[in-house]
Each structure stands twice: as C-alpha cells, then as structure tokens.
Design a protein around this motif. Structure first.
Motif, mmCIF file in Angstrom:
data_model
loop_
_atom_site.group_PDB
_atom_site.id
_atom_site.type_symbol
_atom_site.label_atom_id
_atom_site.label_comp_id
_atom_site.label_asym_id
_atom_site.label_seq_id
_atom_site.Cartn_x
_atom_site.Cartn_y
_atom_site.Cartn_z
ATOM 1 N N GLY A 1 26.974 -3.234 -48.743
ATOM 2 C CA GLY A 1 27.829 -2.516 -47.825
ATOM 3 C C GLY A 1 29.305 -2.418 -48.043
ATOM 4 N N TRP B 1 36.049 0.614 -47.937
ATOM 5 C CA TRP B 1 35.340 0.860 -46.689
ATOM 6 C C TRP B 1 34.149 -0.087 -46.585
ATOM 7 C CZ3 TRP B 1 36.670 4.999 -49.938
ATOM 8 C CH2 TRP B 1 37.622 5.896 -49.429
ATOM 9 N N TYR C 1 30.563 -0.535 -44.369
ATOM 10 C CA TYR C 1 29.706 0.306 -43.531
ATOM 11 C C TYR C 1 28.528 -0.507 -43.037
ATOM 12 C CZ TYR C 1 27.210 0.668 -47.990
ATOM 13 O OH TYR C 1 26.574 0.375 -49.163
ATOM 14 N N GLY D 1 25.802 3.329 -39.803
ATOM 15 C CA GLY D 1 26.786 4.236 -40.369
ATOM 16 C C GLY D 1 28.176 4.059 -39.826
ATOM 17 N N VAL E 1 31.834 2.892 -39.895
ATOM 18 C CA VAL E 1 32.700 2.679 -41.053
ATOM 19 C C VAL E 1 33.991 2.000 -40.617
ATOM 20 C CG1 VAL E 1 34.018 3.819 -42.893
ATOM 21 C CG2 VAL E 1 31.758 4.687 -42.246
ATOM 22 N N SER F 1 37.785 0.752 -42.210
ATOM 23 C CA SER F 1 38.674 0.975 -43.350
ATOM 24 C C SER F 1 39.604 -0.209 -43.562
ATOM 25 C CB SER F 1 39.522 2.226 -43.117
ATOM 26 O OG SER F 1 38.699 3.362 -42.962
ATOM 27 N N SER G 1 32.205 8.780 -39.192
ATOM 28 C CA SER G 1 31.036 7.924 -39.402
ATOM 29 C C SER G 1 29.838 8.534 -38.688
ATOM 30 C CB SER G 1 31.314 6.513 -38.871
ATOM 31 O OG SER G 1 31.272 6.511 -37.446
ATOM 32 N N MET H 1 26.945 4.031 -49.642
ATOM 33 C CA MET H 1 28.120 4.867 -49.436
ATOM 34 C C MET H 1 28.779 5.120 -50.793
ATOM 35 S SD MET H 1 31.418 3.873 -47.125
ATOM 36 C CE MET H 1 32.657 5.045 -46.625
ATOM 37 N N LEU I 1 27.774 9.100 -46.777
ATOM 38 C CA LEU I 1 26.908 8.020 -46.312
ATOM 39 C C LEU I 1 25.464 8.426 -46.582
ATOM 40 C CD1 LEU I 1 28.540 7.090 -42.875
ATOM 41 C CD2 LEU I 1 28.618 5.762 -45.001
#
Length: 363
Positions: free
Chosen positions: A232, A243, A245, A249, A251, A253, A262, A275, A286
């Motif tokens: 991930g 990122w 995730y 889904g 996300v 940052s 997302s 991703m 994604l």
C-alpha cells in the motif's frame, strides 16, 4: 498484497495469453441450435478431418452472415460432400463457409432442391452482405442426407487453411471460449510502443524475481524468511512524497504528493489492491482486485479487465504505469500481465505456476 513499484509491458487478439484464436463474428444461426467442438475430428475412417463445426437445428432455420463481406462462391446443385454451399469473404480475405444448405420442399425431405428455399433473396455471387443478415436456410443437402439438418460452418484464413470455429461461436454467444474469456473484447484500440518501457520484473510473495524484456536479473529473496510483505505505498516521481492507500481506496498524501481524489466514498465491488502514479506526479490510478481501474488527476483511463471481456478473472494484484503515462500494465495473481494504452507486452510469469506475485517496471 503487493505494491506497484516505481518505474515504468498488450493483450492481443485470440491466440495469446491462453485465449484461443478467434474471429469477431455474429452467431450464424438466428434460432436455437446445439453444437460441440468437433473441429479436426475423424471423418470417413479418418481419411479426412472435420474442418468446421456442425450447428444442429431444424430445416429452414435462418442462417446469418457472420461478418460484413461479399459472397465469393455458391453451390446450388445439392451434390457432393457439402451440398448447397455459400462462401462469404470479409475485407481481409477470410472466408466463412456454410454447408448443407436446404434442398427440400418445406415439410418434406424430398430433395427436390427448390430454388426459393435455398438462399435468401438477393444472395448471389458478388453480393455484399452485412453481419447478421439472413443469407440461407438450414438443411441436410450433400452428405448430410442421412444425418440431421445442420449448418456445417467453417472459418478459413485467406490462404484457405481452417481455424477452429468453436471459440468464435462461443464468444458470439457470450459463453466461455477458454482462457476465461466469455465475450469479445471492447477495450480501446491499443498502440504498443517500446517507448512505454524496456522491460519489467515480477516477484512472487516469497521474493523470487523474474525478469522480462530488457530488464536484467540481479538476484532475489527466494528462500529468505520475510517478516511481512510490503503493502500500500506508491512514490511520487519526484521522490519527495508518497501516497498511502487503503482497501477502500482512501488515499493519504505525504511530502509533496498532492491529493487528487479517492474511492473512499464509493461503493466498490472488490477492494483496492494497488496504486500507480503518472510520470508527471500530478495524478494516479487505483486498482481493485477485480481489475477495475479508477483515474484521478491527469491519469487517463485506458481500459480495465472488464474491457477485455473475461468472465471471472483471477484476482488482479498490481498496476504499473508506462513511462509515457499513456498506458499501464495490470498483473494477475498467477503472473499474467495485461497491457493497456501504449504499454508494450514483454511476457509474464504465468508459466512458473506462482500463486502471488509483485511487479516492478524497468525505466
């Protein structure tokens, strides 16, 4: 679970990636028929081979043009092996043959060969036909007189060699044709180019590494005890942010990696498993385990596993972007690699019979 490693391989028509060869056709009989794959079966004591598929039905069922094309040949005397016969040629020179066309008066088996009950009106040599157009009536002419009414259907290359028609017929009906494919692909036109990347590596969950294309093998962790698999995280191309995730889904940052959206608020059929960032760093894709692809920022959509027409694909575990940002590769859990957009195919790890793989693309 695996991560698409930074850096930056197409699914061809039938005959590649375990999918049998096929031609995109309309099913050649309007009404219900039954058939099995008898291509290359023995005939006449194996003095010859069956080079078509027999679609079993009833007299006077409507036979349809499998493709847009031109009538190249007709036989109307009801004699010989194939009896009344029709050949349609497409623009590439492929031939689609129809044998045992009707030679009986309706309600009989008299062999009178009435002209109006053989072919549809207007079907003559040189006539142009459209896929799905009525062209002939099913019958039992030729050596089918002692059998049952059926269409002997053939597909032949321009050099007249026959291919197995079974996959094309199955796909035309939305049925599994082998290799897990159950309909004709509907993905956008592909434009593979070596500029998308020179090669890639695939790694199993145990750390074994497989190299393809221009990618070199530098070693692996096969046989090494690993505490945990990597999951991930996707780096930005600048190398100054990333990122994270989640399976839904969502996300998050970090550093200079901007947030572009997302799937966290969406209802997903399957969880997000991977991703990939665009080369500019201003977008990302994604990937869900069913092969669904979701685009954000400057990431464009180039297709998904659903676009390829597979009935129930093996889980998709990873996505990696091409160097141009105009395509990407999806990796399935058995090592199969599917390419989209300008991504170039280089091979895959499916022959190694691995259960889980990771993915990295050579710059």
């Amino acid at each position: 679970m695996v991560t698409a490693v930074s850096g930056s391989a197409a699914f061809g028509d039938g005959g590649t990636n375990g999918v049998p060869g096929y031609r995109r056709i309309v099913f050649p009989v309007q009404e219900h028929v039954s058939y099995s794959d008898t291509f290359n079966a023995c005939r006449d004591g194996c003095s010859r081979r069956h080079e078509g598929e027999d679609l079993i039905g009833q007299r006077l069922l409507h036979e349809l043009a499998a493709v847009d094309g031109t009538v190249g040949y007709m036989a109307t005397d009801a004699h010989g092996t194939g009896g009344n016969w029709l050949e349609i040629r497409d623009s590439a020179g492929w031939r689609y043959n129809y044998g045992h066309i009707n030679n009986d008066t309706p309600g009989t088996d008299d062999g009178a060969n009435p002209a109006q009950w053989r072919f549809a009106p207007g079907i003559v040599v040189g006539a142009h036909v459209k896929a799905g157009q009525f062209v002939a009536y099913m019958g039992d002419s030729g050596n089918a007189e002692d059998s049952v009414p059926h269409l002997h259907f053939e597909i032949r290359r321009p050099d007249y060699t026959a291919i197995d028609e079974y996959p094309s017929l199955r796909l035309a009906q939305g049925l599994d044709a082998g290799g897990g494919q159950c309909r004709f692909p509907s993905m956008p036109e592909q434009h593979p180019t070596s500029a998308s990347g020179a090669g890639y590596w695939a790694a199993t969950a145990t750390g074994a590494i497989y190299a393809f294309g221009g990618a070199k093998f530098y070693g692996g962790l096969g046989g090494t005890a690993l505490n945990r698999p990597v999951t991930g995280v996707t780096p930005r191309t600048t190398g100054h942010g990333s990122w994270l995730y989640a399976s839904d889904g969502g996300v998050v940052s970090f550093g200079d990696a901007p947030f572009y959206g997302s799937t966290g608020a969406m209802h997903l059929n399957q969880p997000i498993v991977s991703m990939a960032a665009t080369p500019s760093g201003h977008g990302y894709w994604l990937l869900a385990s069913d092969g669904g692809v979701f685009s954000f920022g400057d990431a464009d959509f180039y297709g998904s596993m659903a676009s390829l027409g597979f009935c129930a694909p093996l889980p998709v575990v990873s996505i990696a972007a091409s160097q141009t940002g105009h395509g990407y590769w999806l990796l399935q859990s058995d090592g199969h690699v599917r390419a989209f957009g300008d991504a170039e195919p280089y091979g895959d790890a499916s022959a190694a019979h691995v259960s889980t793989v990771a993915f990295a693309v050579m710059p």
